[in-house]
Scaffold this motif. Structure first.
Motif, PDB file in Angstrom:
ATOM      1  N   HIS A 234       0.856  -1.186   0.000  1.00  0.00           N
ATOM      2  CA  HIS A 234       0.000   0.000   0.000  1.00  0.00           C
ATOM      3  C   HIS A 234       0.896   1.242   0.000  1.00  0.00           C
ATOM      4  O   HIS A 234       1.754   1.396   0.870  1.00  0.00           O
ATOM      5  N   PRO A 235       0.739   2.158  -0.977  1.00  0.00           N
ATOM      6  CA  PRO A 235       1.631   3.324  -1.051  1.00  0.00           C
ATOM      7  C   PRO A 235       1.648   4.181   0.208  1.00  0.00           C
ATOM      8  O   PRO A 235       2.645   4.854   0.481  1.00  0.00           O
ATOM      9  N   GLY A 236       0.584   4.142   0.982  1.00  0.00           N
ATOM     10  CA  GLY A 236       0.544   4.918   2.217  1.00  0.00           C
ATOM     11  C   GLY A 236       0.963   4.140   3.439  1.00  0.00           C
ATOM     12  O   GLY A 236       0.872   4.656   4.567  1.00  0.00           O
ATOM     13  N   ARG A 237       1.438   2.888   3.248  1.00  0.00           N
ATOM     14  CA  ARG A 237       1.815   2.053   4.399  1.00  0.00           C
ATOM     15  C   ARG A 237       3.215   1.463   4.209  1.00  0.00           C
ATOM     16  O   ARG A 237       3.496   0.358   4.662  1.00  0.00           O
ATOM     17  N   THR A 238       4.077   2.198   3.560  1.00  0.00           N
ATOM     18  CA  THR A 238       5.440   1.711   3.355  1.00  0.00           C
ATOM     19  C   THR A 238       6.283   1.935   4.607  1.00  0.00           C
ATOM     20  O   THR A 238       5.876   2.622   5.545  1.00  0.00           O
ATOM     21  N   ARG A 239       7.474   1.314   4.607  1.00  0.00           N
ATOM     22  CA  ARG A 239       8.450   1.454   5.701  1.00  0.00           C
ATOM     23  C   ARG A 239       7.912   0.943   7.040  1.00  0.00           C
ATOM     24  O   ARG A 239       8.224   1.463   8.098  1.00  0.00           O
ATOM     25  N   ARG A 240       7.105  -0.104   6.958  1.00  0.00           N
ATOM     26  CA  ARG A 240       6.611  -0.767   8.161  1.00  0.00           C
ATOM     27  C   ARG A 240       7.118  -2.208   8.242  1.00  0.00           C
ATOM     28  O   ARG A 240       6.744  -2.941   9.137  1.00  0.00           O
ATOM     29  N   GLY A 241       7.911  -2.621   7.280  1.00  0.00           N
ATOM     30  CA  GLY A 241       8.447  -3.977   7.275  1.00  0.00           C
ATOM     31  C   GLY A 241       7.598  -4.975   6.532  1.00  0.00           C
ATOM     32  O   GLY A 241       7.942  -6.165   6.471  1.00  0.00           O
ATOM     33  N   ALA A 242       6.485  -4.523   5.928  1.00  0.00           N
ATOM     34  CA  ALA A 242       5.587  -5.453   5.244  1.00  0.00           C
ATOM     35  C   ALA A 242       6.267  -6.107   4.053  1.00  0.00           C
ATOM     36  O   ALA A 242       6.178  -7.325   3.861  1.00  0.00           O
ATOM     37  N   GLY A 243       6.953  -5.301   3.236  1.00  0.00           N
ATOM     38  CA  GLY A 243       7.605  -5.847   2.056  1.00  0.00           C
ATOM     39  C   GLY A 243       8.656  -6.885   2.400  1.00  0.00           C
ATOM     40  O   GLY A 243       8.741  -7.943   1.757  1.00  0.00           O
ATOM     41  N   ALA A 244       9.463  -6.611   3.401  1.00  0.00           N
ATOM     42  CA  ALA A 244      10.514  -7.540   3.798  1.00  0.00           C
ATOM     43  C   ALA A 244       9.924  -8.854   4.294  1.00  0.00           C
ATOM     44  O   ALA A 244      10.423  -9.944   3.961  1.00  0.00           O
ATOM     45  N   LEU A 245       8.855  -8.793   5.074  1.00  0.00           N
ATOM     46  CA  LEU A 245       8.213 -10.020   5.551  1.00  0.00           C
ATOM     47  C   LEU A 245       7.689 -10.851   4.386  1.00  0.00           C
ATOM     48  O   LEU A 245       7.837 -12.078   4.360  1.00  0.00           O
ATOM     49  N   LEU A 246       7.093 -10.193   3.417  1.00  0.00           N
ATOM     50  CA  LEU A 246       6.541 -10.909   2.269  1.00  0.00           C
ATOM     51  C   LEU A 246       7.639 -11.538   1.423  1.00  0.00           C
ATOM     52  O   LEU A 246       7.504 -12.681   0.960  1.00  0.00           O
ATOM     53  N   VAL A 247       8.734 -10.818   1.215  1.00  0.00           N
ATOM     54  CA  VAL A 247       9.836 -11.379   0.429  1.00  0.00           C
ATOM     55  C   VAL A 247      10.412 -12.609   1.116  1.00  0.00           C
ATOM     56  O   VAL A 247      10.658 -13.639   0.471  1.00  0.00           O
ATOM     57  N   ARG A 248      10.628 -12.533   2.406  1.00  0.00           N
ATOM     58  CA  ARG A 248      11.210 -13.688   3.128  1.00  0.00           C
ATOM     59  C   ARG A 248      10.275 -14.890   3.058  1.00  0.00           C
ATOM     60  O   ARG A 248      10.718 -16.022   2.830  1.00  0.00           O
ATOM     61  N   ALA A 249       8.982 -14.661   3.287  1.00  0.00           N
ATOM     62  CA  ALA A 249       8.031 -15.772   3.230  1.00  0.00           C
ATOM     63  C   ALA A 249       7.973 -16.362   1.823  1.00  0.00           C
ATOM     64  O   ALA A 249       7.923 -17.589   1.651  1.00  0.00           O
ATOM     65  N   ALA A 250       8.013 -15.508   0.811  1.00  0.00           N
ATOM     66  CA  ALA A 250       7.967 -15.979  -0.575  1.00  0.00           C
ATOM     67  C   ALA A 250       9.209 -16.786  -0.911  1.00  0.00           C
ATOM     68  O   ALA A 250       9.121 -17.859  -1.547  1.00  0.00           O
ATOM     69  N   GLU A 251      10.371 -16.300  -0.534  1.00  0.00           N
ATOM     70  CA  GLU A 251      11.611 -17.002  -0.862  1.00  0.00           C
ATOM     71  C   GLU A 251      11.699 -18.342  -0.147  1.00  0.00           C
ATOM     72  O   GLU A 251      12.196 -19.326  -0.722  1.00  0.00           O
ATOM     73  N   GLU A 252      11.226 -18.423   1.079  1.00  0.00           N
ATOM     74  CA  GLU A 252      11.221 -19.702   1.788  1.00  0.00           C
ATOM     75  C   GLU A 252      10.333 -20.714   1.055  1.00  0.00           C
ATOM     76  O   GLU A 252      10.696 -21.882   0.894  1.00  0.00           O
ATOM     77  N   HIS A 253       9.187 -20.251   0.619  1.00  0.00           N
ATOM     78  CA  HIS A 253       8.270 -21.134  -0.117  1.00  0.00           C
ATOM     79  C   HIS A 253       8.910 -21.615  -1.411  1.00  0.00           C
ATOM     80  O   HIS A 253       8.873 -22.816  -1.729  1.00  0.00           O
ATOM     81  N   LEU A 254       9.509 -20.705  -2.171  1.00  0.00           N
ATOM     82  CA  LEU A 254      10.077 -21.072  -3.467  1.00  0.00           C
ATOM     83  C   LEU A 254      11.309 -21.954  -3.316  1.00  0.00           C
ATOM     84  O   LEU A 254      11.524 -22.868  -4.117  1.00  0.00           O
ATOM     85  N   ALA A 255      12.106 -21.708  -2.312  1.00  0.00           N
ATOM     86  CA  ALA A 255      13.265 -22.568  -2.066  1.00  0.00           C
ATOM     87  C   ALA A 255      12.816 -23.991  -1.756  1.00  0.00           C
ATOM     88  O   ALA A 255      13.444 -24.965  -2.192  1.00  0.00           O
TER      89      ALA A 255
END
Length: 309
Positions: free
Chosen positions: A86-107
């Motif tokens: 969400h453009p108004g909800r950046t810099r809260r760590g949401a993106g980093a959490l999603l990337v880590r969860a996604a990479e764990e799944h794909l690995a």
């Protein structure tokens, strides 16, 4: 404020609405509806290992991720992870959490290479690079004002050519599948795509709730499909062409341009006010066609790649 990442629940309307709201704010030039998101989850090919993830902050969905394996690629292990916050909800760590969860799944699915589309802005690019991704090709989102713009007039068709709506193939869409499969082979991309599963194509493309067979236009040469422009709509006033292509034997005759022009005119007549499409930055011929129609670039994405050890 606590942010968590979890799977989207397609049976919960608030999850679907939250996912779509974030995507529409982050990507206003793409078409999404709650029904299309639920459909994609329900009809994903098992080999795609598809997951839709959301980042939630105190009950509000503020981030999304589309994660899976490119099962239509002849090269195994090609994963994708597309994260939008969400453009108004950046810099809260949401993106980093999603990337880590996604990479764990794909690995865990034996992915060897990950691809991610990133909107072309300094902060977004820096975010991808911080996770070890490197920039590759780029693509443009294009918009056309159907309500106030002037479309090129419909032109006379070459001898032996007729244009029919995709809905005329409702009883047997296989010729359109075969045409789509051939045209897709030559689409510029980091990931080669081969459509070989007709039933999967029916599930994921033809029956998708966004797909509009009525506004899809097919150019036939001597009665056989030779070029097409596939249309989607979001149930409102927004229309998009998601694939325009020509069979190899019929290229160089302007058939795709005829098909797309037909589709655009019918979309405007049906009351649609905005038209969207997208092109790889290296697809000069299609970019030139869209410029001829009056499309203008409204955003650019960069494909980022990461090799998994």
């Amino acid at each position: 404020m606590t942010v968590i990442a979890r799977d989207l629940n397609p049976d919960v309307r608030a999850d679907l609405d939250g996912f779509v709201q974030v995507r529409r704010l982050a990507l206003p030039y793409m078409l999404f509806t709650p029904e299309s998101v639920a459909f994609d989850i329900a009809h994903a090919h098992p080999e795609a290992r598809l997951r839709r993830l959301v980042a939630e902050e105190d009950g509000e969905i503020i981030g999304t991720a589309q994660v899976g394996i490119a099962n239509e690629s002849p090269e195994p292990g090609q994963g994708f992870v597309n994260v939008y916050v969400h453009p108004g909800r950046t810099r809260r760590g949401a993106g980093a959490l999603l990337v880590r969860a996604a990479e764990e799944h794909l690995a865990a699915q034996d992915a060897v290479r990950l691809y991610a589309w990133v909107l072309d802005a300094p902060d977004n690019r820096a975010f991808a690079e911080r996770f070890g991704y490197r920039a590759s090709r780029s693509a443009h989102f294009l918009r056309l004002d159907l309500a106030h713009g002037a479309l090129p007039p419909l032109q006379d068709l070459p001898p032996g050519v007729e244009i029919r709506p995709g809905s005329d193939f409702g009883d047997d869409p296989r010729p359109l599948f075969e045409l789509d499969a051939e045209a897709t082979l030559d689409e510029p991309s980091d990931i080669d795509t081969e459509f070989t599963d007709y039933e999967a194509w029916l599930d994921e493309t033809w029956r998708n709730p966004l797909f509009s067979p009525e506004l899809t236009s097919v150019a036939l040469v001597d009665g056989r499909p030779a070029a097409f422009s596939a249309a989607r709509t979001d149930g409102g006033f927004r229309y998009g062409t998601v694939m325009t292509g020509t069979a190899r034997a019929h290229r160089g005759r302007g058939l795709a341009k005829h098909a797309k022009n037909d589709s655009l005119h019918r979309a405007r007549a049906a009351g649609f006010t905005e038209a969207f499409t997208g092109n790889d930055a290296g697809n000069g011929p299609m970019l030139a066609i869209n410029k001829w129609f009056g499309y203008e670039t409204c955003a650019t994405e960069v494909r980022y790649v990461r090799e998994l050890a």
